[in-house]
Design an enzyme around this catalytic site. Structure first.
Site, PDB file in Angstrom:
ATOM      1  N   LYS A  65       0.844  -1.211   0.000  1.00  0.00           N
ATOM      2  CA  LYS A  65       0.000   0.000   0.000  1.00  0.00           C
ATOM      3  C   LYS A  65       0.876   1.257   0.000  1.00  0.00           C
ATOM      4  CE  LYS A  65      -3.638  -0.111   2.748  1.00  0.00           C
ATOM      5  NZ  LYS A  65      -5.013   0.106   2.296  1.00  0.00           N
ATOM      6  N   HIS A 109     -20.954   6.322   3.175  1.00  0.00           N
ATOM      7  CA  HIS A 109     -21.179   4.898   3.460  1.00  0.00           C
ATOM      8  C   HIS A 109     -22.685   4.637   3.565  1.00  0.00           C
ATOM      9  CE1 HIS A 109     -20.158   0.911   4.876  1.00  0.00           C
ATOM     10  NE2 HIS A 109     -21.073   1.055   5.810  1.00  0.00           N
TER      11      HIS A 109
HETATM   12  C1  GAR Z   1     -22.048   3.687  -2.530  1.00  0.00           C
HETATM   13  O1  GAR Z   1     -23.316   3.253  -2.110  1.00  0.00           O
HETATM   14  C2  GAR Z   1     -21.161   4.002  -1.344  1.00  0.00           C
HETATM   15  O2  GAR Z   1     -21.879   4.502  -0.257  1.00  0.00           O
HETATM   16  C3  GAR Z   1     -20.563   2.658  -1.033  1.00  0.00           C
HETATM   17  O3  GAR Z   1     -20.288   2.110  -2.308  1.00  0.00           O
HETATM   18  C4  GAR Z   1     -21.304   2.541  -3.219  1.00  0.00           C
HETATM   19  C5  GAR Z   1     -20.634   2.977  -4.507  1.00  0.00           C
HETATM   20  O4  GAR Z   1     -21.582   3.222  -5.497  1.00  0.00           O
HETATM   21  N1  GAR Z   1     -19.383   2.765  -0.227  1.00  0.00           N
HETATM   22  C6  GAR Z   1     -19.054   1.903   0.738  1.00  0.00           C
HETATM   23  O5  GAR Z   1     -19.680   0.896   0.987  1.00  0.00           O
HETATM   24  C7  GAR Z   1     -17.800   2.290   1.532  1.00  0.00           C
HETATM   25  N2  GAR Z   1     -17.580   1.388   2.595  1.00  0.00           N
HETATM   26  P1  GAR Z   1     -21.213   4.079  -6.780  1.00  0.00           P
HETATM   27  O6  GAR Z   1     -19.937   3.484  -7.380  1.00  0.00           O
HETATM   28  O7  GAR Z   1     -22.370   3.927  -7.703  1.00  0.00           O
HETATM   29  O8  GAR Z   1     -21.006   5.509  -6.352  1.00  0.00           O
END
Ligand code: GAR
Length: 194
Positions: A65, A109
């Site tokens: 990382k 989130h």
């Molecule tokens: C979103 O719902 C975001 O809140 C979630 O991933 C999705 C991405 O959607 N994030 C997490 O779960 C972070 N832990 P997108 O690519 O359509 O924006």
């Protein structure tokens, strides 16, 4: 106008919502870079359409990382990025970026944190038979979806709710909430949100 970078790993509907808000003048910022860790992600196509430059990397090409984040940091510095917006970026941010952007990284989130952190928050809420869930925007620290909460919105889980219907509800909220919260944060109105 603050220069921001959006980090995403997948579909990029939040990236799109943020880019649309910038285009429409609701969010006074410049998206100077998309950082993406998945070379096949649809968000890259969205960035192309929006004429926003992207930096793609594959973590497997680096020994750690620290190494890939050093390269990401160089890209951010090259473009004068002042603020980082995680939008479906499915990796823990490491110390290289956290130190360089202390207090300047936010995440969204799909739950009301601290409930259901990590992967598949929607599946977790359904499996727990929770009566409600929601969306949280928070500052990023070294933990998984931890860090000071900036804003959240609650959604009821109705009987007969499917994963798809819940996901649609939550994403609609995300697409309104995230650009609005970012505008307040970048305008320096954080106190009004807390
Ligand atoms: C979103 O719902 C975001 O809140 C979630 O991933 C999705 C991405 O959607 N994030 C997490 O779960 C972070 N832990 P997108 O690519 O359509 O924006």
């Amino acid at each position: 106008m603050k220069k921001i970078a959006v980090f995403a790993s997948g579909n990029g509907s939040n990236f799109q919502a943020i880019a649309d808000a910038v285009r429409q003048g609701r969010l006074k910022a410049q998206i100077s870079l998309l950082v993406c860790d998945k070379p096949q992600a649809y968000v890259l196509e969205r960035a192309l359409q929006a004429e926003i430059p992207s930096f793609v990397f594959n973590a497997k090409d680096y020994s750690s990382k620290i190494h890939y984040e050093a390269e990401v940091l160089a890209q951010l510095r090259k473009r004068g990025i002042e603020f980082i917006v995680l939008a479906g970026y499915m990796r823990l941010v490491g110390e290289t970026l956290l130190k360089a952007y202390d207090g300047k990284i936010v995440n969204i989130h799909p739950s009301v944190l601290p409930n259901f952190p990590g992967k598949d928050a929607i599946g977790q809420a359904l499996a727990a038979k929770a009566e409600e869930t929601g969306v949280t925007v928070h500052f990023v620290d070294e933990g998984m979806d931890t860090g000071p909460i900036i804003a959240s919105e609650v959604v009821e889980i109705s009987s007969g709710e499917t994963r798809e219907s819940l996901q649609n509800k939550l994403q609609q909220i995300e697409h309104d909430l995230y650009p609005a919260v970012l505008q307040e944060l970048l305008a320096g109105n954080k106190e009004e949100l807390l």
